[in-house]
Scaffold this motif. Sequence first.
Motif, PDB file in Angstrom:
ATOM      1  N   ILE A  20      -2.612  16.069  43.950  1.00  0.00           N
ATOM      2  CA  ILE A  20      -2.064  15.655  45.240  1.00  0.00           C
ATOM      3  C   ILE A  20      -0.995  14.581  45.043  1.00  0.00           C
ATOM      4  O   ILE A  20       0.062  14.623  45.676  1.00  0.00           O
ATOM      5  N   SER A  21      -1.263  13.647  44.107  1.00  0.00           N
ATOM      6  CA  SER A  21      -0.273  12.596  43.861  1.00  0.00           C
ATOM      7  C   SER A  21       1.034  13.188  43.350  1.00  0.00           C
ATOM      8  O   SER A  21       2.114  12.805  43.806  1.00  0.00           O
ATOM      9  N   ILE A  22       0.929  14.123  42.413  1.00  0.00           N
ATOM     10  CA  ILE A  22       2.150  14.741  41.877  1.00  0.00           C
ATOM     11  C   ILE A  22       2.887  15.468  43.005  1.00  0.00           C
ATOM     12  O   ILE A  22       4.103  15.365  43.151  1.00  0.00           O
ATOM     13  N   TYR A  23       2.109  16.163  43.847  1.00  0.00           N
ATOM     14  CA  TYR A  23       2.750  16.858  44.971  1.00  0.00           C
ATOM     15  C   TYR A  23       3.476  15.877  45.879  1.00  0.00           C
ATOM     16  O   TYR A  23       4.650  16.072  46.220  1.00  0.00           O
ATOM     17  N   VAL A  24       2.769  14.823  46.267  1.00  0.00           N
ATOM     18  CA  VAL A  24       3.325  13.876  47.234  1.00  0.00           C
ATOM     19  C   VAL A  24       4.625  13.279  46.703  1.00  0.00           C
ATOM     20  O   VAL A  24       5.605  13.112  47.419  1.00  0.00           O
ATOM     21  N   ILE A  25       4.635  12.974  45.415  1.00  0.00           N
ATOM     22  CA  ILE A  25       5.823  12.362  44.827  1.00  0.00           C
ATOM     23  C   ILE A  25       6.963  13.376  44.733  1.00  0.00           C
ATOM     24  O   ILE A  25       8.090  13.112  45.139  1.00  0.00           O
ATOM     25  N   LEU A  26       6.658  14.577  44.227  1.00  0.00           N
ATOM     26  CA  LEU A  26       7.719  15.561  43.995  1.00  0.00           C
ATOM     27  C   LEU A  26       8.241  16.155  45.295  1.00  0.00           C
ATOM     28  O   LEU A  26       9.442  16.153  45.569  1.00  0.00           O
ATOM     29  N   ASP A  27       7.318  16.684  46.115  1.00  0.00           N
ATOM     30  CA  ASP A  27       7.813  17.254  47.358  1.00  0.00           C
ATOM     31  C   ASP A  27       8.210  16.136  48.311  1.00  0.00           C
ATOM     32  O   ASP A  27       9.010  16.335  49.202  1.00  0.00           O
ATOM     33  N   GLY A  28       7.645  14.933  48.095  1.00  0.00           N
ATOM     34  CA  GLY A  28       7.995  13.789  48.929  1.00  0.00           C
ATOM     35  C   GLY A  28       9.493  13.529  48.917  1.00  0.00           C
ATOM     36  O   GLY A  28      10.111  13.427  49.968  1.00  0.00           O
ATOM     37  N   PHE A  29      10.091  13.471  47.719  1.00  0.00           N
ATOM     38  CA  PHE A  29      11.511  13.155  47.733  1.00  0.00           C
ATOM     39  C   PHE A  29      12.355  14.302  48.271  1.00  0.00           C
ATOM     40  O   PHE A  29      13.362  14.073  48.919  1.00  0.00           O
ATOM     41  N   ASP A  30      11.902  15.549  48.078  1.00  0.00           N
ATOM     42  CA  ASP A  30      12.771  16.592  48.645  1.00  0.00           C
ATOM     43  C   ASP A  30      12.567  16.790  50.148  1.00  0.00           C
ATOM     44  O   ASP A  30      13.510  17.103  50.860  1.00  0.00           O
ATOM     45  N   LEU A  31      11.357  16.515  50.652  1.00  0.00           N
ATOM     46  CA  LEU A  31      11.195  16.476  52.113  1.00  0.00           C
ATOM     47  C   LEU A  31      11.988  15.302  52.693  1.00  0.00           C
ATOM     48  O   LEU A  31      12.595  15.401  53.762  1.00  0.00           O
ATOM     49  N   GLY A  32      12.000  14.199  51.941  1.00  0.00           N
ATOM     50  CA  GLY A  32      12.752  13.020  52.383  1.00  0.00           C
ATOM     51  C   GLY A  32      14.229  13.329  52.513  1.00  0.00           C
ATOM     52  O   GLY A  32      14.886  12.918  53.478  1.00  0.00           O
ATOM     53  N   ILE A  33      14.764  14.092  51.559  1.00  0.00           N
ATOM     54  CA  ILE A  33      16.179  14.445  51.622  1.00  0.00           C
ATOM     55  C   ILE A  33      16.460  15.285  52.869  1.00  0.00           C
ATOM     56  O   ILE A  33      17.486  15.131  53.514  1.00  0.00           O
ATOM     57  N   GLY A  34      15.499  16.134  53.226  1.00  0.00           N
ATOM     58  CA  GLY A  34      15.647  16.903  54.459  1.00  0.00           C
ATOM     59  C   GLY A  34      15.791  15.984  55.660  1.00  0.00           C
ATOM     60  O   GLY A  34      16.644  16.196  56.526  1.00  0.00           O
ATOM     61  N   MET A  35      14.975  14.917  55.707  1.00  0.00           N
ATOM     62  CA  MET A  35      15.067  13.993  56.839  1.00  0.00           C
ATOM     63  C   MET A  35      16.365  13.191  56.807  1.00  0.00           C
ATOM     64  O   MET A  35      16.948  12.891  57.841  1.00  0.00           O
ATOM     65  N   LEU A  36      16.826  12.855  55.597  1.00  0.00           N
ATOM     66  CA  LEU A  36      18.061  12.069  55.481  1.00  0.00           C
ATOM     67  C   LEU A  36      19.296  12.858  55.927  1.00  0.00           C
ATOM     68  O   LEU A  36      20.342  12.278  56.194  1.00  0.00           O
ATOM     69  N   PHE A  37      19.142  14.186  56.017  1.00  0.00           N
ATOM     70  CA  PHE A  37      20.223  15.011  56.568  1.00  0.00           C
ATOM     71  C   PHE A  37      20.620  14.512  57.954  1.00  0.00           C
ATOM     72  O   PHE A  37      21.755  14.676  58.378  1.00  0.00           O
ATOM     73  N   MET A  38      19.652  13.932  58.688  1.00  0.00           N
ATOM     74  CA  MET A  38      19.949  13.449  60.032  1.00  0.00           C
ATOM     75  C   MET A  38      20.942  12.305  59.985  1.00  0.00           C
ATOM     76  O   MET A  38      21.723  12.112  60.905  1.00  0.00           O
ATOM     77  N   LEU A  39      20.881  11.519  58.913  1.00  0.00           N
ATOM     78  CA  LEU A  39      21.752  10.353  58.816  1.00  0.00           C
ATOM     79  C   LEU A  39      23.092  10.699  58.179  1.00  0.00           C
ATOM     80  O   LEU A  39      24.084  10.020  58.404  1.00  0.00           O
ATOM     81  N   GLU A  40      23.114  11.735  57.355  1.00  0.00           N
ATOM     82  CA  GLU A  40      24.347  12.099  56.656  1.00  0.00           C
ATOM     83  C   GLU A  40      24.929  13.356  57.288  1.00  0.00           C
ATOM     84  O   GLU A  40      24.389  14.441  57.111  1.00  0.00           O
TER      85      GLU A  40
END
Lengths: 339, 477
Positions: A20-40
């Motif tokens: 779960i930790s590996i998932y949260v970290i790995l998919d975490g940053f790519d889900l985060g990039i999806g959210m940052l699309f709103m700002l960029e």
Amino acid sequence: MMDFAHWLPIIWAVILIAAISIYVILDGFDLGIGMLFMLERDETRRNVMISTIAPVWDGNETWMVLGGAVLYGVFPGAYATLLPAFYLPIVLMLVALIFRGVAFEFRVMTRGTPRARHWDLGFMIGSAVAAFCQGSVLGGVIQGVKVTDGAFSGGSLDWLTPFTILCGLSVMCGYALLGATWLVWRTTGVLEASCRHWAGRLAIGLFTCIVAVSFWTPLLHAPYLRRWTEWPNILFVAPVPVLVIVFGLLLAASLRKGHSRVPFLCALGWFFLCLSGLGITVWPYAVPPTLTLWDVSSPPSSQFFQLVGTVTLLPIILTYTIYSYRVFRGKVSEADGYH
Amino acid sequence: MQNAHEIAFLLARFQFAFTVGVHIIFPAFSIGLAAYLAVLEGLWLATGRQVFLDLYRYWIKAFSVVFGMGVVSGLVMAYEFGTNWSVFSKKAGPITGVLLSYEVMTAFFMEAGFLGVMLFGMNKVGRGLHFAATCCVSVGTLISMTWILASNSWMQTPRGYRIDPANGQFLPDDWLAIIFNPSFPFRLVHMGLAAFLSVAFAVGATGAWHLLKARRQGRISSEPVRVMFSMAMWMAAIIAPLQIFAGDAHGLNTLKYQPAKLAAMEGDWNSEGRAPELLFGIPNMKTEHTDYAIGVPLLGSLILTHSLDGKVPGMKDFPRDQRPPSPVIFFSFRIMVALGVLMMLVGFWSLWHRRNSTLFTSPAFHRVALCMAPAGFLALLCGWITTEVGRQPWTVYGLLRTSQSVSPVVLSSMVVSMTVFVVVYVVVFGSGLGILVRMLGREPEEGEHDADPSHASDILATRTHPAIVDASAAKGA
């Protein structure tokens, strides 16, 4: 044999938490990039953001499939209780991940048509909703699930409380921070500069969330409170909040000084600490506050057969995952993007 | 309230059938296409002919879209066992969950890990390593199929378990017996061939479309189009007869281990020797009779038992509450067989054209090949409907009823999720199909990677991914 049956679920809990930790970290940053699309909003920079994750997102998501499969095979009691309890947020999360996953391909394939914008939107909203759902499910597990005779017996909206909403927002904020610090590491120029700026804001947001969740959680159940405050536990758990502050200061300093890799590592440190804190809180419950790891686990023969495979295969998996990350290492620059 | 529970149960079944039915198309497509890509790249490396590289680059774009859709629709499956069938997952999880975990660890990670290299790494890792990555992805799809069919076959013909008297859980006794259960080898071969056949007809139809277009525009079709069409027709001619042979063997296996399913497939009510083979009919579950039956005398016994007086089971051999719903599988089975025979005929027809050197010049044949585009996938879906509906009313054959496998989820949640899944799947996978069709409507070109960026081709190294510069290059710059 008794010993064996006692230790196997513990070993598996450790493996599951690691997955779960590996998932949260790995998919975490790519889900985060999806959210940052709103700002960029700039098309070229969005494409650079996508380029940093396109070769690896699929592997990242596989850790989530592994989490589900391990829960199903090794802790079927937890799988069968938790999934009906979180039916709606899980369905919502899956649907969100569908939009986000296909957007990688579809936005490229429809480029130049109005539909490409829709897939960008699907990517953003999908990432945000998936992150929120994951956070609220996590919060829902901590908060506890109503169980009668080993099966879920609550209502379909039991999971939705102020606490789980806070957890959902915290995870959104945390993933966005991971995404921003990942981009600080992997990009250059204007994009890197603006990510540095966002990362600072998001770090403040996440720190606030961590503090709020940390004070709220022990109040949910008496055993949680005892776990964190009783002697000698307090000796072992005290470093957790201290380290949170240390990583926070380091993160702020490294963002200011222009380090590229350190902010991401600090954000990882935060995630590691939060997950540890969570583990410390609920241990040894698989379905708080009623079912322990041993109540929900498979027969030892299943756990053992799966353990043999896992111990052999996980190192191999990690090796080629690291290899594929290395193939695509290095900064992605805007100049090399779209002409 | 009893009524609400029954509706929730029906919705759970319908939702599972719908999501798994959509999902299954993508892995089948990936299995066939990944193998095709590995063959193309291997041929390119062996012969150095540009046409194989062009075809590789043409089809890898379709592969990336199909694979993406397979991943996300498969993610739903990994969690749906728990959300909709929690009692089943609790009882059978010690067996099926473990097999699924092995699938994730031996296949999914391998596919995902090397997919990035396969799609974007051509200019980064060298030809040999890139070919290895393609092969890993292809082998990954095959390994994945093996585990999921072991799990499904175990649900059909369970072996190697004990049942815990305390809680009804299936306890694994003998993992080799569980994996290599009686129907597993037949199902594995049948499904593998189905995937190859489906993709052969999808590729063949794409080739046929471009052959027809070239003819309409009065020009000679390009080499990649001809090579694509020819390869696909070779596959059809070889695989389709093999598939019919494999299907027959699978039928014998079903007769032996799941006779009720077989009786329902055949629409037979009374067990008899010298049984006819029904070509048409409408099995009526209430009157226990197949109406409007048209049959060929003796053929049923001949096909099912390979002997004229072989005894064929009838549904009246089984208690009413243990009979699968015959009408659905009676028709799905016949559609599958008809499509299978049709595919074999097209394969043979292509051999005839090949001998007369008219393979690339017969518009009639190209039109037929174009119409056959979905034939493999339709047959595959019908086959799965036959085997899965035929397993009813059980989830684990003869041991655990479907009605006793369902989650304690309330009706309103089921309604919400059903609606959401249908809407989202139609939008997302409908769009995916549209993108795929438009993509394949563009002819493969020579030097495929240099194609116009307004087309889909920039998914390859040309535009998006030189964007990723090597660390060394970045340092040098």
